[in-house]
Design an enzyme around this catalytic site. Sequence first.
Site, PDB file in Angstrom:
ATOM      1  N   CYS A  65     -77.463  26.340 -85.457  1.00  9.39           N
ATOM      2  CA  CYS A  65     -76.325  27.126 -84.968  1.00  9.39           C
ATOM      3  C   CYS A  65     -75.995  28.114 -86.079  1.00  9.39           C
ATOM      4  O   CYS A  65     -76.848  28.366 -86.941  1.00  9.39           O
ATOM      5  CB  CYS A  65     -75.149  26.236 -84.553  1.00  9.39           C
ATOM      6  N   GLY A  66     -74.809  28.688 -86.085  1.00  7.99           N
ATOM      7  CA  GLY A  66     -74.482  29.662 -87.126  1.00  7.99           C
ATOM      8  C   GLY A  66     -74.547  29.031 -88.506  1.00  7.99           C
ATOM      9  O   GLY A  66     -75.091  29.603 -89.450  1.00  7.99           O
ATOM     10  N   HIS A  98     -84.301   8.930 -98.293  1.00 12.59           N
ATOM     11  CA  HIS A  98     -83.206   7.975 -98.534  1.00 12.59           C
ATOM     12  C   HIS A  98     -82.396   7.649 -97.285  1.00 12.59           C
ATOM     13  O   HIS A  98     -81.906   6.534 -97.147  1.00 12.59           O
ATOM     14  CB  HIS A  98     -82.251   8.515 -99.615  1.00 12.59           C
TER      15      HIS A  98
END
Length: 155
Positions: A65-66, A98
């Site tokens: 997304c942005g 991890h």
Amino acid sequence: MKIALASDHGGFLLKEKIKEYLLENGYRCEDFGTGSEESVDYPDFALSAAEAVAKGDCDLGIICCGTGIGVGIVANKVPGIRAANCHDTFSARMSREHNNANILTLGQRVIGFGLACHIVQEFLQAKYSGGRHDRRLAKITEIEEKYCGRKESGR
Ligand code: RB5
């Protein structure tokens, strides 16, 4: 390996670039949209890709997304999803080693296409380390079960 891809309008161009990169490098993709830069709501698209990963229909997901933040918040609501918003290669590798992250989120308004492809490469090539991290992931699953009910997938 099959990768679930999704974005909103703010991440559409980056999703298309990543799709091209993945296909050139021998990965299979399932694209859950969006299909243009026309304004849409990111939860609709992030949810579809996250569900595909949670169900095991796709091995890993990449959602844009942005900023990578909104789609990450959505994806992390789906039981079994561990989405990581990474804008550097070290974090992308660590998120797999991890945290056994199964979705990478990226922000088209934060980084360039070149760095994004390096981050994708690190994320996809890294392997979960297991060992002491299993105990910590089990605790995350317990929290998920406490607040989201029974976990539906084994991921
Ligand atoms: C859309 O304008 C923007 O808010 C969205 O792409 C994303 O950055 C949200 O987290």
